[in-house]
Design a protein around this motif. Sequence first.
Motif, short mmCIF file in Angstrom:
data_model
loop_
_atom_site.label_atom_id
_atom_site.label_comp_id
_atom_site.label_asym_id
_atom_site.label_seq_id
_atom_site.Cartn_x
_atom_site.Cartn_y
_atom_site.Cartn_z
N GLN A 1 0.81 -1.22 0.00
CA GLN A 1 0.00 0.00 0.00
C GLN A 1 0.84 1.27 0.00
N ILE A 2 2.17 1.12 0.08
CA ILE A 2 3.06 2.28 0.11
C ILE A 2 3.81 2.34 -1.22
N PRO A 3 3.57 3.34 -2.05
CA PRO A 3 4.26 3.43 -3.34
C PRO A 3 5.78 3.31 -3.17
N GLU A 4 6.43 2.67 -4.12
CA GLU A 4 7.88 2.48 -4.02
C GLU A 4 8.61 3.81 -3.89
N THR A 5 8.10 4.83 -4.55
CA THR A 5 8.73 6.15 -4.43
C THR A 5 8.69 6.62 -2.99
N VAL A 6 7.56 6.42 -2.31
CA VAL A 6 7.40 6.88 -0.93
C VAL A 6 8.25 6.04 0.02
N GLN A 7 8.48 4.78 -0.32
CA GLN A 7 9.31 3.93 0.54
C GLN A 7 10.74 4.46 0.65
N GLN A 8 11.13 5.33 -0.29
CA GLN A 8 12.46 5.93 -0.21
C GLN A 8 12.67 6.69 1.10
N LEU A 9 11.57 7.22 1.66
CA LEU A 9 11.68 8.00 2.90
C LEU A 9 12.33 7.22 4.03
N GLY B 1 3.48 10.04 6.82
CA GLY B 1 2.79 10.85 5.82
C GLY B 1 3.77 11.64 4.97
N THR B 2 3.34 12.01 3.79
CA THR B 2 4.23 12.73 2.89
C THR B 2 3.47 13.85 2.20
N PHE C 1 6.70 14.09 -16.37
CA PHE C 1 6.38 14.98 -15.26
C PHE C 1 7.14 14.54 -14.02
N VAL C 2 7.39 15.48 -13.12
CA VAL C 2 8.25 15.21 -11.96
C VAL C 2 7.71 15.90 -10.71
N SER C 3 8.29 15.57 -9.57
CA SER C 3 7.96 16.26 -8.34
C SER C 3 9.00 15.94 -7.28
N MET C 4 8.91 16.63 -6.14
CA MET C 4 9.71 16.35 -4.96
C MET C 4 8.77 16.23 -3.78
N SER C 5 9.15 15.39 -2.81
CA SER C 5 8.34 15.20 -1.62
C SER C 5 9.22 15.17 -0.38
N GLY C 6 8.58 15.39 0.76
CA GLY C 6 9.27 15.31 2.04
C GLY C 6 8.48 14.42 2.98
N GLY C 7 8.95 14.30 4.21
CA GLY C 7 8.23 13.49 5.19
C GLY C 7 9.19 12.81 6.14
N GLY C 8 8.64 12.00 7.02
CA GLY C 8 9.45 11.32 8.03
C GLY C 8 9.30 9.82 7.97
N ALA C 9 9.96 9.15 8.91
CA ALA C 9 9.90 7.70 8.98
C ALA C 9 9.99 7.26 10.44
N THR C 10 9.45 6.10 10.71
CA THR C 10 9.58 5.48 12.03
C THR C 10 10.59 4.35 11.91
N VAL C 11 11.56 4.33 12.81
CA VAL C 11 12.62 3.31 12.77
C VAL C 11 12.70 2.61 14.12
N ILE C 12 13.37 1.47 14.11
CA ILE C 12 13.55 0.68 15.33
C ILE C 12 14.99 0.79 15.80
N ALA D 1 -8.12 15.78 6.32
CA ALA D 1 -7.74 15.29 5.00
C ALA D 1 -6.27 15.58 4.77
N LYS D 2 -5.44 14.57 4.92
CA LYS D 2 -4.00 14.72 4.69
C LYS D 2 -3.50 13.50 3.93
N ILE D 3 -2.41 13.70 3.20
CA ILE D 3 -1.84 12.62 2.42
C ILE D 3 -1.02 11.71 3.33
N THR D 4 -1.38 10.44 3.35
CA THR D 4 -0.66 9.48 4.16
C THR D 4 0.27 8.66 3.28
N GLN D 5 1.02 7.76 3.91
CA GLN D 5 1.90 6.88 3.16
C GLN D 5 1.14 5.75 2.47
N ARG D 6 -0.09 5.48 2.92
CA ARG D 6 -0.84 4.33 2.44
C ARG D 6 -1.85 4.72 1.36
#
Length: 475
Positions: free
Chosen positions: A154-162, A175-176, A350-361, A392-397
């Motif tokens: 459910q997480i686009p490969e592009t977003v998994q880069q985060l 979220g991104t 077409f192109v874009s840039m995104s930001g966001g965070g990640a949860t790590v262990i 209404a916000k864009i999530t990772q899923r």
Amino acid sequence: MRSLPRFSAPALLGVAATLLLTGCLGSSASDSGDQDTNRNADAKKVELTIGSNSIKGGKSSAGATFIQDVLIPKFVADQKGKGVDVTVKFQGDGSDDEVYKQKLSLDLSNKSGPDLFQIDGIWVGEFAQAGYIKPLTDTVGEASKVDDWDGWKQIPETVQQLGSYNGKRYGVPGGTDGRVLFFNKKLFEQAGLPADWQPKSWDDVISAGQALKKLSGVTPIQINGGTAMGEATTMQGVLPLLVGTGTTVNTDGKWLGDTPKLRQVLDFYHQIYSTGLGDPVLQREAKGRDKSFAEFAANKVGILLESDYFWRSVVEPKEGVAKMADRDSAVGYALIPAALPGAGVKGQDFVSMSGGGATVINPNTKFPQQAWELMQFWNSAEMVKASLDGAAKITQRSDVNAEVLAGDPMLNFVATKVLPITQFRPGLAEYPKISAALQQATADVVGGKSTDAAAQAYQKAVEAAAGGKDKVAGN
């Protein structure tokens, strides 16, 4: 983000003392080196901690409230149903990002700190390089255990880069966002431009700007430039344009230098700001970005490159900082075109840039399997949706986005059209200095210097920032 700090002895003692007083040091970590990923896997009594730079009633209050009042109680109940007695403590903070980063870095360097923690996506590579975090497969076990989580689908490969570094997953992205070209439909109508405008090249953007230039009192195009706008220049200007030429700021381990593609970007800035299509004064003002928002809302800016933050928080009709009562009908949005069709990264139109965070262990957690269970639970569709609290916000899923963004065409546009083609900043320690050099290069061009002079000065700055000519891809 800056490079990990070098602490003086007094500073180290001061921060360490603070952390000891707040119970952070040694809360859940082991002092051993390589560890058994299945340690304590069958434990029936488990203690976990979650770290986040958020705090109820303060910084990122909504995030802290969700973790404490929703996530933790529901996870504890879920585990109780499995016969496991879990205690989860929240270690919230409300510091400046750099201060929090220093505290967390010190904890991790001492093999301490929370079991799970949230970090900015551009910290992932830096923390990985420092050995503070490890690939999920090193922390929780074999690849199949990590890869079999159904959430990845459910997480686009592009977003998994985060949450990734060097092709390996270190965490799960949160979220991104995404960047687009916003345009004022009222001004477009006056200039004879279409309400469904979608440029297919930079020339198309320039042509629209030239049509808008005929309108009195209107700034046709606003692309952030210069040093006063800081990282906004890089993320809402240089980097989206750069990926539109087919390259990124860091490729094959080398930083972008004075290359034809860098000059292509600087030429575009020159084309806008030396011909009256953009306002060069706005780029030098301390509050220039805020002013550009206000001018767009007042129908004085035609085209603006921004993230979806502009839609949901700036021109939002009721709560926005530059409210537009007619936002839904007056504000258009389009994908950012590559310089030419097919010229973008990966051959994209077409192109874009995104930001966001990640949860790590934390690799030193005493309970890696339970921490992974909490990570999966946290990023389940149910919990991601609950974290929005009706907003209404864009999530990772993608599945959550399809549901919660159905009533907002613009955010749905970003989730479905932008996220599959987006790129992210490199999570490397040198990046902030490289970013500053890019900002200065645009400042030079906006200020009247030639592309050649700006590019040559940038080359020297990036060599110094990267630590040598051998780490820079030049001509």
